[in-house]
Write a protein that holds these residues in place. Structure first.
Motif, PDB file in Angstrom:
ATOM      1  N   THR A  73       0.849  -1.191   0.000  1.00 22.73           N
ATOM      2  CA  THR A  73       0.000   0.000   0.000  1.00 22.73           C
ATOM      3  C   THR A  73       0.884   1.240   0.000  1.00 22.73           C
ATOM      4  OG1 THR A  73      -1.732  -1.182   1.211  1.00 22.73           O
ATOM      5  CG2 THR A  73      -1.830   1.227   1.204  1.00 22.73           C
ATOM      6  N   SER A 102       0.999   5.705  -1.201  1.00 24.10           N
ATOM      7  CA  SER A 102       0.292   6.910  -1.635  1.00 24.10           C
ATOM      8  C   SER A 102       1.217   7.772  -2.476  1.00 24.10           C
ATOM      9  CB  SER A 102      -0.190   7.710  -0.422  1.00 24.10           C
ATOM     10  OG  SER A 102       0.919   8.244   0.294  1.00 24.10           O
ATOM     11  N   LYS A 124      -4.641  -1.533  -7.606  1.00 19.38           N
ATOM     12  CA  LYS A 124      -6.005  -1.297  -7.137  1.00 19.38           C
ATOM     13  C   LYS A 124      -6.048   0.056  -6.429  1.00 19.38           C
ATOM     14  CE  LYS A 124      -9.534  -3.212  -4.056  1.00 19.38           C
ATOM     15  NZ  LYS A 124      -9.839  -4.305  -3.077  1.00 19.38           N
ATOM     16  N   LEU A 168      -7.362   2.754  -3.980  1.00 17.76           N
ATOM     17  CA  LEU A 168      -8.011   2.681  -2.672  1.00 17.76           C
ATOM     18  C   LEU A 168      -8.764   3.960  -2.329  1.00 17.76           C
ATOM     19  CD1 LEU A 168      -5.179   0.989  -0.588  1.00 17.76           C
ATOM     20  CD2 LEU A 168      -7.128  -0.097  -1.714  1.00 17.76           C
ATOM     21  N   SER A 195      -4.132   6.950  -2.682  1.00 15.70           N
ATOM     22  CA  SER A 195      -3.528   5.685  -2.254  1.00 15.70           C
ATOM     23  C   SER A 195      -3.825   4.556  -3.234  1.00 15.70           C
ATOM     24  CB  SER A 195      -4.029   5.298  -0.863  1.00 15.70           C
ATOM     25  OG  SER A 195      -3.619   6.252   0.093  1.00 15.70           O
ATOM     26  N   PHE A 196      -2.872   3.609  -3.326  1.00 11.87           N
ATOM     27  CA  PHE A 196      -3.015   2.446  -4.203  1.00 11.87           C
ATOM     28  C   PHE A 196      -2.530   1.206  -3.463  1.00 11.87           C
ATOM     29  CE2 PHE A 196      -2.434   6.060  -7.012  1.00 11.87           C
ATOM     30  CZ  PHE A 196      -3.375   5.847  -8.014  1.00 11.87           C
ATOM     31  N   GLU A 197      -3.086   0.078  -3.870  1.00 15.57           N
ATOM     32  CA  GLU A 197      -2.588  -1.220  -3.422  1.00 15.57           C
ATOM     33  C   GLU A 197      -1.940  -1.880  -4.628  1.00 15.57           C
ATOM     34  OE1 GLU A 197      -4.596  -4.252  -0.582  1.00 15.57           O
ATOM     35  OE2 GLU A 197      -4.944  -5.014  -2.629  1.00 15.57           O
TER      36      GLU A 197
END
Length: 824
Positions: A411, A413, A442, A444, A448-450
């Motif tokens: 995770t 950002s 993905k 979020l 932010s991203f996963e």
């Protein structure tokens, strides 16, 4: 690692870079995959073309030469003198015209051979640097076009890159892996191929059983039985591709495994199925003392820690490192068991280092092989084997993969990336780059991203890894230049740092060249050189005797931290002398290390110098002992440079107290006035040693010139301070010189006698120097005559003879009383 651009075109279109590869090399280098060399084979064969022999005549002045008229294009005819015998008129040949440079840097130019002009050369396969029989010049098929560039005719219009791949980028150690990276960098489509081949109804598992006992060291193991293969020569296209990346052809089966390794990055191994005892493969740890003979015939004794591939009787391969001689493919092989596996990198690394075996397979397994590519590589190799070696691929193949390797999502950002890089991170650009890398991304919400990295990227595990990837792909030039605010006063330079810099300058001024050796050495070699290590402590060094061992040494030749600089410099001398450098001067300044007790490590900065041989000089006949005096003079100058007074050498009462690598009669401890007791004048501590290397050591290493060495601690030099500079007016009165010759024992240090003279001469004696030394003649054995020149001067008035005579008398009385010396 070599990479072929034509091979890359199978997976990503880079054909536009074949004629101009430099821009692609620049893109890869900027992305962290440094291109060290570019080889354009088409340019290598410039001015080499196909032609036809129109006419062949006997050379008028040489029986073994012929004169040929060779046409290499419409209306273009060259007269070429040739010494071969296997050609005739109307043969199609390869002609190297003036301007061509053949392999071996052989330049072709117009010349005259035995009175006849020759404008080129008819080439053999050897001269062209290609495989084939070399029984004469290369005769081409009759339908070969005339005037065709040889590189185009031979399919050598290729460009190869020599890549320097960093250890964390194991995913780029193949053509497909690098294509994946290029597709990401250029935004081009990546072509993926699915192997297509026929499988029989017969079962691999029934033919060869499999048991994986250690699934931790071998998380995945796959294999297939292929019957009825024919071992033979490798097809030209496959052989050419292997040769383009520097690999030699062995046979069609082995070449296929190497081809797939270079294509997909997955090492493979082919076993002779009929040599697998009990028809069962067992993946297990070795037994202590178990014998194993490698493919090259080396006999090894295993320790019980290695992972091996075994049958029911013996080990047939060391997993990930090398195959065994007892099950390798030979000319008699008919059935094979093809292995494709994923071995834990640490397991392979330990086995490789333990036995010093480095193979292409080991190189890749140690850095990491994609476990998800195991089955694809097996199928691709099967497809190629059926094509080039025939045979029948059995179905129901093995694929033991009990616990699939997975990656954990990260995770992150864009704000975090912005904070780390110092410039705004664009969310869309970040997402695009991550998807091009093969990551699942993905959103979020917010910024932010996963991110789930692919299994082939072992180096992507945490947030900072993704920050580095974004910076690398987006371009390091986007990172702004800025200087931190200086809110504190600058600190004073470290005294040792200052001393090291000053010492380097001082030694260079004396003619020494600086050496930079590794700070780690081989324990066995250093112990042998030092012999009695306790003697080093008497030199004034402050290190404990125990060596600092490395936890994970590269080899046994680099397994401890050095305790002395002399050993490294002496090895430099051995190497230089054996390479023909029979004289030289080297020095090194750096730390030495010791261990007081477990975990208590000590470091001491030292300086060492070494001198060997003498430069050629036709005017100097007797050079005996010159090196030792030259080194002593250099040390005197260095001590003066650091304002350290009273430099001296002292030989111990017992010569056995000197380090054993030194000549006992030509060595001593180095000291200066600050390290001597003021009352007795005797040394209380030494700075190091100076001396000649022991003749026996020189003889063992075949060094035929004297070698002199010194090593000193840097402590007194780091604490030395410049004296207060004051002006003193010079005397306008004339100086008076007197010469004095004294007979003394050869063992008496002249410097001690000169100190006595200065003390007795008082303030009028301004200087004492030696201008002659005589031995032999009517002198008794063990005696020498030394001539001194004494310079007297008074600041206030002209010296009278009576005053000078009085001081000379005092000097003579002092040396007679203290040393028992008399004039000659």
């Amino acid at each position: 690692m070599k990479i072929s651009l034509k091979w890359l075109c199978d997976f990503v279109d880079v054909s536009d870079y074949l004629k101009k590869p430099e821009p692609l090399a620049e893109i890869l280098t900027r992305a962290g995959l440094e291109v060290e060399d570019i080889q354009n084979r088409a340019k290598d064969y410039a001015f080499v073309v196909t032609g036809i022999i129109l006419k062949k005549e006997q050379h008028p002045n040489a029986d073994k030469l012929s004169v040929c008229q060779v046409m290499t294009g419409e209306g273009i005819v060259h007269q070429i003198v040739c010494g071969a015998k296997n050609h005739k008129e109307n043969d199609k040949v390869v002609a190297a015209l003036p301007g061509a440079i053949l392999p071996g840097n052989f330049a072709i130019q117009k010349t005259v051979l035995r009175g006849v002009d020759s404008g080129g050369m008819l080439c053999s396969t050897k001269e062209l640097g290609v495989a084939g029989e070399d029984s004469g010049i290369m005769i081409l098929p009759a339908d070969t076009p005339i005037g065709l560039p040889f590189a185009q005719y031979a399919g050598l219009e290729d460009v190869t890159f020599e890549l320097k791949v960093t250890p964390n980028r194991a995913d780029c150690l193949s053509h497909f892996g690098l294509s994946r990276e290029i597709a990401c960098l250029l935004g081009r489509e990546l072509k993926r191929k699915s192997p297509m081949f026929a499988q029989s109804a017969a079962s691999t598992k029934e033919k060869i059983a499999l048991e994986v006992q250690d699934t931790k060291a071998c998380p995945r193991y796959a294999g297939r039985f292929i019957a009825g293969v024919k071992i033979g020569a490798t097809p030209a296209w496959l052989k050419a591709r292997l040769e383009s990346v520097g690999m030699k052809s062995i046979n069609n089966v082995v070449d296929v495994t190497n081809y797939v390794m270079m294509e997909l990055g997955q090492p493979l191994h082919a076993f002779d199925a009929n040599e697998i005892k009990g028809k069962k493969i067992i993946v297990r740890k070795s037994e202590k003392g178990e014998a194993f003979k490698t493919l090259d015939g080396t006999e090894l004794k295993l320790t019980g820690d290695e992972l091996v591939i075994a049958d029911q009787e013996r080990a047939v391969a060391m997993a990930g490192v090398i195959g065994g001689l007892n099950s390798g493919v030979s000319d008699a092989t008919q059935d094979i068991f093809l292995e494709s596996a994923y071995f834990q990198p640490a397991t392979v690394r330990r086995s490789s280092r333990r036995f010093g075996i480095n193979t292409d397979s080991c190189y890749r397994f140690v850095r990491g092989v994609d476990p998800e590519g195991t089955r694809q590589a097996l199928d691709r190799a099967t497809e190629l084997l059926l094509e080039v070696a025939g045979g029948e691929a059995y179905g129901d193949s093995h694929d033991v993969y009990p616990e699939p390797v997975t990656k954990q999502p990260v995770t992150i950002s864009t704000q975090m990336i912005t904070d780390r890089l110092g410039y705004p991170c664009d969310a869309k650009v970040f997402e695009d780059w991550m998807r091009r890398l093969g990551c699942d991304v993905k959103a979020l919400g917010g910024d932010s991203f996963e991110v789930l990295p692919p299994t082939f990227r072992f180096d992507l595990e945490m947030q900072m890894d993704l920050v580095e990837e974004y910076a690398r792909l987006n371009g390091y030039d986007h990172i702004p230049e800025s200087f931190p605010a200086l809110r504190k006063e600058p600190l004073a330079n470290d005294p040792m740092w200052n001393a090291v810099g000053r010492m380097v300058q001082a030694l260079r001024a004396q003619g020494f060249s600086q050496a930079s050796n590794y700070a780690f050495v081989g324990e066995k070699g250093e112990k042998t050189f030092l012999a009695n290590e306790t003697l080093l402590t008497r030199a004034g060094f402050g290190l404990p005797l125990k060596s600092v061992r490395l936890r994970n040494p590269l080899s046994e030749d680099w397994n401890v931290m050095r305790r002395t600089l002399t050993y490294g410099l002496y090895k430099n001398v051995v190497h230089n002398f054996h390479q023909g450098q029979e004289s030289g001067m080297l020095f090194e300044v750096g730390p030495c290390f010791g261990e007081e007790k477990p975990g208590d490590y000590r470091e001491e900065y030292r300086v060492a110098g070494i001198l060997w041989g003498e430069p050629e000089n036709m005017w100097v006949v007797n050079k005996k002992g010159a090196g030792l005096f030259k080194m002593k003079a250099a040390l005197e100058a260095i001590y003066q440079n650091f304002w350290l007074q009273g430099f001296g050498l002292m030989q111990p009462k017992e010569r056995g107290e000197l380090p054993q690598f030194l000549h006992r009669g030509q060595a001593g401890w180095v000291m200066h006035q600050a390290r001597a007791d003021e009352k007795s004048g005797e040394a209380t501590s030494f700075d190091g040693y100076l001396g000649s290397i022991h003749p026996q050591l020189l003889d063992d290493d075949k060094i035929r010139v004297p070698v002199t060495v010194f090593e000193l601690t840097m402590r007194p030099f780091a604490t030395a301070k410049a004296p207060l500079q004051t002006y003193r007016g010079f005397s306008r009165q004339p100086a008076v010189t007197r010469d004095l010759s004294l007979v003394m024992p050869k063992t008496l240090a002249v410097g001690d006698v000169m100190s006595t003279m200065r003390e007795a001469g008082g303030e009028l004696l301004k200087n004492v120097s030696v201008f002659d030394v005589f031995e032999g003649g009517n002198l008794e054995p063990g005696q020498k005559s030394v001539s001194f020149r004494l310079r007297f001067q008074d600041k206030a008035s002209t010296l009278q003879d009576e005053a000078v005579l009085g001081r000379m008398t005092q000097v003579l009385d002092s040396v007679k009383q203290k040393w028992g010396l008399a004039t000659r």
